[in-house]
Design a protein around this motif. Structure first.
Motif, short mmCIF file in Angstrom:
data_model
loop_
_atom_site.label_atom_id
_atom_site.label_comp_id
_atom_site.label_asym_id
_atom_site.label_seq_id
_atom_site.Cartn_x
_atom_site.Cartn_y
_atom_site.Cartn_z
N CYS A 57 0.82 -1.22 0.00
CA CYS A 57 0.00 0.00 0.00
C CYS A 57 0.85 1.26 0.00
N ALA A 60 1.59 2.22 -3.42
CA ALA A 60 0.37 2.72 -4.05
C ALA A 60 0.15 4.19 -3.71
N CYS A 176 -6.07 3.35 -2.10
CA CYS A 176 -4.90 2.48 -1.97
C CYS A 176 -5.23 1.38 -0.98
N LEU A 193 -3.71 -0.07 -6.26
CA LEU A 193 -4.23 1.29 -6.46
C LEU A 193 -5.50 1.17 -7.29
#
Length: 385
Positions: A57, A60, A176, A193
């Motif tokens: 994440c 992202a 995200c 994403l």
């Protein structure tokens, strides 16, 4: 006595079979067939046109800020009470993270705190779904629209949750996700994403592979395609091994979330009426993904002593999450008093889809006894908090 871990991934034979299939295919790397299939599954699940499978994440968030054109010196407001990945991502692009305090009841970012921090240098807001609970998106999206700001949903903890009937991950134009080992759906590490604008997703996908198109796709072309590198990119791809695991996990998401929700409901029953413990609150307009179960201890309770006692009994626990503005790396010159208070009083107790109800009962009994044993007498701090 058996140990009860704080977190435990629900991985089994279905996931192993999916990995074996990837091994047999000969393409374990990223952006292959399983990665493409996962992206299609994510786009359908969240109802967005753009989905990019990524290694976690944090990357992202980084790619989202790049795609949205954040420049050095820009200010991005971030929810303070969170794992500080959003603030790290803002610093990756040499922008300035500005920390917004949170609501005392839900621990999600306070829309009024966000409004108070907007300046001519503000370009956007990163909203965090705190440990699985979506924030107040109706207010936050409206606020951002009035001021011409972007909104990124950090849904790292909230896959499976909802807000006004919509899934977390689809509550802002860009979202995200995390598939870390403690999340509701996991591949050990992983992320994605999601974007309402396909151009943002395309930009992120290109930047995630050093700025070139998929090597797997190139291998399908007759001839000798030679990529040209036109901009700086990164190696943020998710392997097809992890993508295959996630396809299974997303198909199991309903059953896994149902069990977590049942554990949360049982904790609420068992700990009801304990004056030294405040339980999580979930507003009626949303549902919780229960990545974590955080209780707030009364100010009179010695949290460290409680944690030591629980761990001594083989029960995992943690501090909750972070008041990001207090972390030395950011050198923040602002105060977020609600976040700072929750950082001092929250305690995470075991929460995962492998937890049995008898284990939950043992956790609750141990917690109740520990907080009572390690609380100062009423009046020692001028009364209860």
């Amino acid at each position: 006595m058996d140990r009860i871990p704080l977190v435990h991934a629900s991985l089994g034979e279905q996931e192993l079979a999916a990995v074996a299939e990837v091994f047999a295919s000969g393409w374990p790397a990223g952006q292959g067939p399983k990665g493409k299939a996962l992206e299609a599954q994510l786009a359908e699940l969240f109802g967005v046109p753009g989905a990019v499978a990524l290694s976690n994440c944090g990357v992202a968030l980084h790619l989202a800020l790049l795609a949205l054109g954040v420049k050095p010196g820009d200010e991005v407001i971030v929810a303070d009470y969170s794992f500080p990945a959003p603030a790290h991502a803002v610093r990756y692009v040499d922008a300035v993270p500005v920390f917004a305090d949170v609501r005392a009841d839900t621990a999600t970012v306070d829309p009024q705190a966000v409004a108070d921090l907007i300046t001519p240098r503000t370009v956007g807001v990163i909203v965090v779904d705190t440990v699985g609970l979506p924030a107040d998106y109706a207010e936050l999206n409206a606020l951002a629209e009035r001021h011409g700001l972007f909104v990124i949903e950090d849904a790292a903890c909230s896959v499976g949750a909802t807000y006004h009937g919509r899934p977390a991950g689809a509550l802002a134009p860009v979202a995200c996700l995390s598939f870390h080992g403690r999340k509701g759906a996991t591949s050990g590490e992983g992320g994605a994403l999601l974007a309402a604008d396909p151009a943002i997703a395309a930009h992120a996908r290109l930047r995630s592979a050093f700025g070139i198109t998929s090597i797997f796709d190139q291998a399908q072309i007759v001839g000798l395609p030679i990529s040209t590198f036109t901009e700086i990119g990164y190696n943020y791809k998710l392997s097809d091994i992890a993508a295959a695991i996630l396809q299974v996990q997303l198909n199991r998401l309903g059953e896994l979330l149902e069990h977590r929700s049942a554990v949360a409901a049982r904790y609420a029953e068992l700990l009801a009426g304990e004056e030294l413990v405040t339980l999580p609150q979930v507003p009626a307009d949303r549902t919780h993904a229960w990545q974590s179960y955080l209780v707030a201890l009364d100010q009179r309770v010695d949290r460290a002593a409680v944690a030591a006692e629980l761990r001594g009994q083989g029960i995992g626990c943690g501090h909750g999450t972070w008041a990001s503005h207090l972390q030395p790396v950011f050198e923040a010159k602002q105060a977020c008093p609600v976040s700072a208070d929750l950082f001092e009083r929250h305690l995470a107790i075991p929460m995962h889809a492998e937890l049995t109800m008898s284990q939950a009962e043992r956790v609750a009994d141990a917690l109740r006894a520990a907080v009572r044993a390690h609380a100062e007498p009423t009046g020692a701090l001028g009364g209860t908090a």
